[in-house]
Design an enzyme around this catalytic site. Sequence first.
Site, PDB file in Angstrom:
ATOM      1  CG  LEU A  24      -1.822   1.208   1.405  1.00  0.00           C
ATOM      2  CD1 LEU A  24      -2.857   1.240   0.279  1.00  0.00           C
ATOM      3  CD2 LEU A  24      -2.511   1.159   2.766  1.00  0.00           C
ATOM      4  CE  LYS A  25       3.258   7.161  -3.571  1.00  0.00           C
ATOM      5  NZ  LYS A  25       3.180   8.139  -2.471  1.00  0.00           N
ATOM      6  CG  LEU A  26       1.427   3.510   4.064  1.00  0.00           C
ATOM      7  CD1 LEU A  26       2.497   3.040   5.026  1.00  0.00           C
ATOM      8  CD2 LEU A  26       0.034   3.333   4.666  1.00  0.00           C
TER       9      LEU A  26
END
Length: 276
Positions: A24-26
Site C-alpha cells: 500500500l502506498k501510504l
Amino acid sequence: MFAAPMLLEKSDEPFDDEKYITELKLDGIRLILTKFNNQIKLYSRHNNEVTAKFPELLHLNIPDGTVLDGEIIVSDSEGKPDFEAMMERFQSKRSEHTIQYCIFDVLYHKGEKVTHLPLLQRKELLDSLVENEKHISKVQWLHGNGRAYFDLVKQNGLEGIVLKKADSKYQIKKRSHDWLKVINYQYTDVVITGLRKDKFGLLLAFEENGRLKPGGLMEFMTPAARKQFYGEYRDLIVDENKKFTFIEPKIKCRVKFRNYTKTGLLRSPSFVEYIS
C-alpha cells in the site's frame, strides 16, 4: 547518520508479476530513522533532522547501527491515512494527532550496510528487528496481485500502491524502475480564473449552478498546454493584485488530483487536457 532514500518511478497502470511485491502506498511523510551511539535520530527525505517532532519514536528497541526507512502517518476515524492531519502534527507541537511510523525497509544493521541484499532478504531482516506496537508497524506486502490490490485501493479511496522487484537492491539517493508507484488519481473538470505572477501556477474554480467555487492552484502543466494558455489568456484579463492576474472563466480543462482537501480544494492538481 543520514542516508538519502531510494525514490519511486511512476507506472500508469498496475500489473500482475510474481517477480514484484505489492505494498500500500501510504499518504504521509517519508522518514529515515537511525540509531548510532545508542541515540535515535529522525530525518526527512531531504536530510532535515526532525527528531524533536516525534518523541514517541525515540525508544524503539533496535540494535545500535540501524537505519530504517518508512512513512510516518496519521490515521483518520476510518483508519485511513490523513495527510492534512499529518501535516498539522508535523508543523505544530500542540497537535494531539497520534502518529504511526510504518517501516518498509532496512538500510543498515549493526553498523553494516545491507542495501546490497535483495529486497526479500531485507524484509526478513526487518521482521527480526521490529515488532508492531502503538506507534510502530511494518508495512504489509504480498507477491504480485497488483491489479486486484489496486482495485481495493480505489474502492476504499486510498492513495495508491507500490510495486517493487522482489530481488531489488536498495539504491540510495536514486529513483529507480525497480520501485514503481501507481497513484489512484481522481479526475474533474475546472475553469482557469487566473495565474500567479512570481512563478507558474493557475487558479482553478468549479462551476456549480452558475457560480464559481475555488478549486485550488495548479502547478503541473505540459509545455505545450502552457504555450496554448499563454497565447489565449491576455485577451481575458479582468483584474490583478500583487500576486495574481485574474481572467474571465473561459478556459476549461480536465485535471487529475490526489484528493479533495477538507476545505474542498484539489490536492496537487495537474493538467490532463483542454475541454470545450
